[in-house]
Design an enzyme around this catalytic site. Structure first.
Site, mmCIF file in Angstrom:
data_model
loop_
_atom_site.group_PDB
_atom_site.id
_atom_site.type_symbol
_atom_site.label_atom_id
_atom_site.label_comp_id
_atom_site.label_asym_id
_atom_site.label_seq_id
_atom_site.Cartn_x
_atom_site.Cartn_y
_atom_site.Cartn_z
ATOM 1 N N ASP A 74 0.819 -1.211 0.000
ATOM 2 C CA ASP A 74 0.000 0.000 0.000
ATOM 3 C C ASP A 74 0.852 1.259 0.000
ATOM 4 O O ASP A 74 2.054 1.225 0.254
ATOM 5 C CB ASP A 74 -0.953 0.009 1.205
ATOM 6 C CG ASP A 74 -0.210 0.026 2.540
ATOM 7 O OD1 ASP A 74 0.796 -0.690 2.665
ATOM 8 O OD2 ASP A 74 -0.635 0.754 3.458
ATOM 9 N N GLU A 141 0.164 -1.285 5.537
ATOM 10 C CA GLU A 141 1.219 -0.867 6.464
ATOM 11 C C GLU A 141 0.999 0.553 6.943
ATOM 12 O O GLU A 141 1.238 0.876 8.111
ATOM 13 C CB GLU A 141 2.586 -0.977 5.767
ATOM 14 C CG GLU A 141 3.779 -0.720 6.672
ATOM 15 C CD GLU A 141 4.246 0.744 6.679
ATOM 16 O OE1 GLU A 141 5.125 1.068 7.484
ATOM 17 O OE2 GLU A 141 3.704 1.543 5.870
#
Length: 486
Positions: A74, A141
């Protein structure tokens, strides 16, 4: 450009074709799964969506230990004000500007797409000999290390992990802070805005923002704190009521903008404008060195039209005092490493939803007990304001292992390759290494990466020469694990 660097950037451009905001990694996950399948590699996933791509060892490296190359799928999706970019469908538009790679109007996503690109390019290069590899790509994350926290450790066999999520080439990170987020919520009393009241719009914009851990000690302004100062000064002279307020976009981003809509007696609007203008000049001078693009603007919107409702004067004042009271910025420096922030807080987001004030703050510390203490401070401020304050479990810190064999190997190789020593540091940011280490005891870990400036903001840029240096180091590291180099 160095040929392998071009291969990395080409892969990075492919990655940037796929939407990958936090919690929206499905497309990039499918693409990576297809990439592995096309090469006959085993691709595993756990219940939360993390991927592990297993790569067999090169000939002559069969007895070498498995190496884990780790990054996250991400990215932080931030864009310039007024940009029409749609992160759910539009690709990131990359631009090479001399030695730098940037994006048009958005975050670049080098944090951490360049890690994935580097791992794929390594595997795809037939000239590189390596041990068996596990490419471990996590989800979500950026909003709390969710992927790492929910990982299935049984899917990993390796005990040596290279995290590629650091942002300063020539730096080996061997420890990090832990973090926890606190949510403060309080119902607000609303009532109709009286006739004769004027609506005023106040905006704080143009701040540099940045990562709430790595950039927290760089003296950058927090838009939510600046708005609190402005409103406090105005309320000291005029009975203001807040109609709406919104600032910040992410828990781990220093807020770059904040907007408030106010109601005040029409005959006192000029006094509010004068107070805000005077303090705005003072604030701009305070931040000339770090936030030169800072703008503070007040616009008169005209008489309040029915049915306009605003927070009562009492609750408006309480809201401002809460924002003033909440800690923000570095709280304490490390006693052994004085240039390292030990404990910090970030007043990340403020909004009014369904007539309820919502404030989210993010706390970090390398010492678990200090992290607990600063969270209690934040909670206490919220409760004194009559709010409900809850703090999540967060993620653990990563204590430095001074006897790390991986660190010794990397520092030796770096010196041999570049005739200088790499720096070794603990950082004030959350890294997945802390969580992975808690799941997988005995894991020897290091974090490195190319130089990325201004992550988590549209000013993010990647220094291309640093990609080449990290590439060379990774190749040398993998090759050093030949059967005779265990």
């Amino acid at each position: 450009m160095h040929k392998p660097t071009r291969a990395v950037i080409d892969y990075f451009e492919q990655i940037n074709q796929h939407p990958r905001c936090s919690k929206q990694e499905q497309q990039i996950s499918r693409w990576l799964t297809q990439w592995g399948g096309q090469r006959g590699l085993t691709v595993l996933s756990d219940r939360i969506g993390n991927l592990i791509i297993q790569v067999p060892a090169s000939q002559g490296f069969e007895k070498a230990p498995t190496i884990i190359l780790q990054g996250h799928m991400d990215m932080v999706c931030e864009k310039d004000a007024g940009s029409a970019h749609d992160f759910f469908k539009d690709p990131i538009r990359m631009v090479e500007d001399g030695p730098w790679l940037t994006a048009v109007e958005t975050t670049l996503g080098a944090d951490n797409g360049v890690a994935i690109a580097m791992a794929l390019a390594l595997v795809d290069n037939p000239t590189i000999a390596h041990p068996s590899l596990e490419l471990f790509f996590t989800v979500d994350e950026e909003t709390g290390l969710t992927g790492a926290l929910g990982m299935d450790p049984g899917l990993l066999s390796g005990k040596i992990l290279v995290n590629l999520d650091s942002e300063d080439e020539g730096l080996f990170v061997v420890g990090c802070a832990g973090g926890r987020d606190t949510t403060i919520r309080r119902p607000l009393a609303f009532q109709p805005v009286d006739r004769g009241y004027e609506l005023l719009s106040v905006s704080v914009d143009g701040l540099q923002g940045g990562h709430s851990g790595l950039d927290i000690a760089k003296h950058r302004a927090n838009a939510n704190k600046l708005m609190a100062r402005l409103l406090d000064a105005a309320m000291a002279t005029v009975p203001l009521r807040i109609v709406s307020i919104s600032g910040g976009t992410r828990k781990n981003v220093i807020p770059r903008n904040c907007r408030a809509l106010l109601a005040c007696p029409g005959d006192q609007a000029a006094m509010v404008a004068s107070t805000v203008s005077s303090l705005a000049d003072t604030i701009r001078n305070e931040y000339l060195a770090t936030d030169s693009g800072l703008t503070i603007q007040l616009d008169q919107q005209g008489p309040a039209a029915e049915p306009c409702r605003g927070i009562t004067e009492k609750d408006s004042a309480l809201l401002v005092e809460l924002l003033l009271a909440l800690p923000d910025g570095p709280i304490e420096m490390d006693a052994q490493l004085p240039l390292l922030v030990q404990t910090s807080a970030n007043l990340a987001m403020v909004s009014i939803e369904d007539e309820t004030l919502s404030v989210i703050t993010s706390q970090r510390s390398s010492i678990p007990s200090r992290l607990g203490a600063i969270c209690r401070t934040v909670e206490a401020a919220g409760r004194l304001a009559g709010a409900r304050a809850t703090t999540d479990a967060g993620y653990p810190s990563w204590p430095m292992n001074r006897d790390s064999a991986l660190l010794q190997r990397c520092t030796t190789l770096y010196r041999e390759l570049f005739a200088t020593d790499a720096r070794v540091e603990v950082i004030h940011a959350g890294l997945e290494c802390g969580v992975i280490g808690a799941h997988c005891p005995g894991m020897d870990m290091i974090s490195m990466g190319p130089t990325i400036e201004n992550p988590h903001s549209p000013s993010e840029r990647l220094y291309l020469p640093s990609v080449e240096k990290v590439w060379r180091l990774l190749v040398a590291l993998l090759e050093s694990f030949g059967n005779n180099g265990q």
